[in-house]
Design a protein around this motif. Structure first.
Motif, PDB file in Angstrom:
ATOM      1  N   SER A  48      19.710 -20.927-105.415  1.00  0.00           N
ATOM      2  CA  SER A  48      20.267 -21.848-106.484  1.00  0.00           C
ATOM      3  C   SER A  48      21.623 -22.260-105.711  1.00  0.00           C
ATOM      4  O   SER A  48      22.529 -21.338-105.341  1.00  0.00           O
ATOM      5  N   VAL A  50      25.429 -22.719-105.542  1.00  0.00           N
ATOM      6  CA  VAL A  50      26.383 -21.863-106.397  1.00  0.00           C
ATOM      7  C   VAL A  50      27.975 -22.717-106.672  1.00  0.00           C
ATOM      8  O   VAL A  50      28.200 -23.552-106.328  1.00  0.00           O
ATOM      9  N   SER A  51      28.470 -22.070-107.859  1.00  0.00           N
ATOM     10  CA  SER A  51      29.643 -22.713-108.254  1.00  0.00           C
ATOM     11  C   SER A  51      30.690 -22.051-107.511  1.00  0.00           C
ATOM     12  O   SER A  51      30.933 -20.708-107.337  1.00  0.00           O
ATOM     13  N   TYR A  52      31.842 -22.461-107.175  1.00  0.00           N
ATOM     14  CA  TYR A  52      32.954 -22.126-106.524  1.00  0.00           C
ATOM     15  C   TYR A  52      34.078 -21.873-107.224  1.00  0.00           C
ATOM     16  O   TYR A  52      35.406 -21.788-106.992  1.00  0.00           O
ATOM     17  N   GLY A  56      32.095 -19.362-113.128  1.00  0.00           N
ATOM     18  CA  GLY A  56      31.011 -20.467-113.333  1.00  0.00           C
ATOM     19  C   GLY A  56      31.285 -21.550-114.244  1.00  0.00           C
ATOM     20  O   GLY A  56      30.622 -22.455-114.726  1.00  0.00           O
ATOM     21  N   GLU A 392      34.417 -29.317-107.060  1.00  0.00           N
ATOM     22  CA  GLU A 392      33.113 -29.093-107.974  1.00  0.00           C
ATOM     23  C   GLU A 392      33.039 -30.614-108.789  1.00  0.00           C
ATOM     24  O   GLU A 392      31.713 -30.697-109.030  1.00  0.00           O
ATOM     25  N   GLN A 433      31.048 -16.342-102.746  1.00  0.00           N
ATOM     26  CA  GLN A 433      29.945 -17.330-103.454  1.00  0.00           C
ATOM     27  C   GLN A 433      29.260 -17.700-102.030  1.00  0.00           C
ATOM     28  O   GLN A 433      28.240 -17.993-101.872  1.00  0.00           O
ATOM     29  N   SER A 434      30.037 -18.101-101.167  1.00  0.00           N
ATOM     30  CA  SER A 434      29.738 -18.649 -99.820  1.00  0.00           C
ATOM     31  C   SER A 434      28.464 -17.684 -99.124  1.00  0.00           C
ATOM     32  O   SER A 434      27.417 -17.774 -98.424  1.00  0.00           O
ATOM     33  N   LYS A 436      27.105 -15.074-100.400  1.00  0.00           N
ATOM     34  CA  LYS A 436      25.972 -14.934-101.149  1.00  0.00           C
ATOM     35  C   LYS A 436      24.829 -15.917-101.019  1.00  0.00           C
ATOM     36  O   LYS A 436      23.839 -15.768-100.817  1.00  0.00           O
ATOM     37  N   TYR A 437      25.278 -17.309-100.894  1.00  0.00           N
ATOM     38  CA  TYR A 437      24.677 -18.428-100.460  1.00  0.00           C
ATOM     39  C   TYR A 437      24.035 -18.316 -99.085  1.00  0.00           C
ATOM     40  O   TYR A 437      22.802 -18.484 -99.159  1.00  0.00           O
ATOM     41  N   SER A 440      21.177 -15.476 -99.381  1.00  0.00           N
ATOM     42  CA  SER A 440      20.032 -15.916-100.249  1.00  0.00           C
ATOM     43  C   SER A 440      19.319 -17.008 -99.229  1.00  0.00           C
ATOM     44  O   SER A 440      17.852 -17.086 -99.358  1.00  0.00           O
TER      45      SER A 440
END
Length: 533
Positions: A48, A50-52, A56, A392, A433-434, A436-437, A440
């Motif tokens: 999914s 991600v929001s930075y 969220g 964003e 977040q970065s 994590k993306y 994934s």
């Protein structure tokens, strides 16, 4: 200003990664297995986005302050410098960062900056064949924006017409000079003219409204001064400015992007005749900007504090123009009716205008003049958070962010010691977040394409720009999905690559940073005490 979407760019890529030159249709040999350390190999869904933004949060235009301002025409914050020590003082920086927009007068004199190096005469002598963009506009009063396409009576509108073309410095200089002489000759027979002084045309408002409204003018804009060989003398002169105003400085976030973003971390010059307009806008990703009027004429500025941009966004929608990508010139009565205070002031030759984070502004030349401008990113929580928030918001509105915030954040973690807790927390959150993306995405590729796809290493080269998806204009960090389009190699994000080729039959997947390297940067980025700075 938000630039138009650029044409397809060529990815600097090792062609040996592609079999049969540009043809990607043959099966690839698996040269490097995809693996994702410390991740379970169970089947996972498509990663999914991600929001930075922390928690969220979905960005939305801000509501205006609850209490209407007493003065809708507030005095413009102004600093008059008398000594070099005042220009180089911490107090000047603190003042500029405390105001939505401010004018610094006398800075060129006290620091002995030779503005003549940016005059039309010097430009022609230095690089006569250098390209400059030209905007064809209507010349009219600064508080008017007439719809000339409608039948009488003429009325003001928000949409600002401006057609683009290109010429050279020498040709525009000739036009600039001819327009001056032609207008002087024309005004010699015009009784409503009072005088022409310092390159500025003086007229009554009725004459401007009725006589000059139909005149077509050409505005020379976005003249690129980034080439350090061509413009060495000019760029060296600007190093006389205090560090917080310089094009390049360790404390300037944009100096850590790692490549040139034209007009942002490089200087651009504007060549103007009376009436030349820079339409309303916030700077790219809400960064600050510096603008110096070279002269000999004046410029008129309008500025609105950041907390009112939501009101202007609503007014743009109401008037049929896109706030982010459209060309608009606000009707002042509409702003006043909405309770929006507007700073309005004259920028004289030698004056420096500092536009703070997110300030909405628009500018019109009163006389014949040149201006130089660039962006800066103060190393503050307010500036960085505003940049991420606009990043964003741009994604939600399918608008490209000229500043690659993810790429920049990793460079901040590599290059800068941060001792501000709020700034540190936001940077660390984006790194999380970065990372994590990336994790994934690797896990997804492992599960779905382990037997057919290879992840190939192509480390970044010096000055290599960040990559953006050719389809959706979003920044693509680290893992690049490369395909052929119009005989060029282009990058897509994972989602757009799958929509275009769901089996990745014609896609090569590259990574630019080993996962272990990113993990090391993440672990080593720690909050510093003030004594470590």
């Amino acid at each position: 200003m938000q630039p138009a979407k650029p044409p397809i760019s060529v990815l600097r890529i090792d062609k040996r990664l592609f079999p049969n030159e540009l043809s990607l249709k043959t099966k690839r040999i698996k040269t490097e297995p995809i693996h994702s350390p410390n991740l379970p190999l169970s089947t996972i869904p498509l990663p999914s986005p991600v929001s930075y933004l922390p928690n969220g949060r979905i960005p939305t235009p801000p509501q205006p302050p609850k209490y209407s301002p007493f003065d809708l025409n507030p005095p413009t914050p102004t600093v008059i410098l008398e000594t070099a020590s005042e220009a180089l003082s911490a107090q000047l920086q603190q003042y500029c960062l405390s105001q939505p927009i401010s004018v610094v007068r006398g800075i060129a004199n006290v620091l002995q900056i030779d503005l003549g190096l940016f005059s039309t005469k010097t430009l022609v002598e230095t690089q006569p064949d250098h390209q400059i963009e030209v905007r064809t506009q209507r010349q009219q009063a600064s508080d008017e924006n007439i719809d000339f396409t409608s039948s009488a009576p003429l009325k003001n509108i928000w949409k600002c017409e401006s057609n683009r073309s290109y010429t050279t410095i020498a040709k525009y200089a000739q036009y600039q000079a001819y327009s001056y002489h032609d207008m002087i000759k024309e005004e010699c027979n015009e009784p409503l003219v009072s005088s022409t002084m310092n390159g500025s045309l003086k007229k009554s408002s009725s004459h401007v409204s009725l006589g000059l409204s139909a005149r077509t003018i050409k505005f020379g804009t976005n003249l690129d001064l980034s080439d350090e060989k061509k413009w060495a003398v000019q760029l060296a002169e600007l190093t006389k400015l205090p560090p917080f105003l310089r094009v390049v400085s360790p404390g300037n976030l944009l100096s850590h992007v790692g490549y040139t973003i034209l007009g942002m971390n490089s200087v651009q010059l504007y060549m103007k005749v009376p009436g030349s307009r820079t339409p309303g806008h916030q700077e790219n990703n809400n960064f600050c900007s510096v603008n110096i009027n070279i002269g000999p004429g004046d410029c008129e500025w309008f500025g609105v504090a950041m907390e009112y941009w939501g009101v202007i966004h609503t007014l743009c929608e109401k008037n049929g123009v896109n706030y982010l990508t459209g060309s608009w010139w606000p009707i002042l009565d509409d702003l006043y009716d909405a309770g929006v205070p507007v700073y309005r002031f004259i920028q004289k030759p030698g004056d420096l205008v500092f536009v703070n984070t997110g300030c909405v502004h628009w500018v019109q030349a009163i006389g014949w003049c040149n201006n130089i401008a660039w962006n800066i990113g103060p190393l503050t929580y307010n500036q960085f958070y505003a940049a991420v928030e606009r990043y964003e918001w741009n994604k939600l509105n399918a608008c490209k962010s000229i500043v690659p915030v993810i790429h920049l954040t990793w460079n901040i973690a590599r290059n800068i010691r941060v001792n501000d807790r709020q700034l540190f927390d936001v940077v660390k959150f984006i790194l999380t977040q970065s990372l994590k993306y990336v994790h994934s995405t690797l896990n997804y590729l492992t599960q779905r394409f382990a037997d057919t796809l290879s992840l190939r290493k192509q480390l970044r080269t010096p000055d290599e720009p960040a990559h953006y998806c050719i389809t959706c204009d979003c920044e693509v960090f680290n893992i690049l999905f490369v395909a052929e389009m119009d005989r060029k190699h282009v990058v897509r994000c994972l989602d757009c690559a799958l929509q275009d080729d769901k089996h990745f039959e014609h896609v090569v997947v590259l990574y630019q940073f080993p996962l272990t390297d990113l993990q090391t940067v993440y672990d080593q980025f720690q909050l510093q005490s003030s004594t470590c700075m």
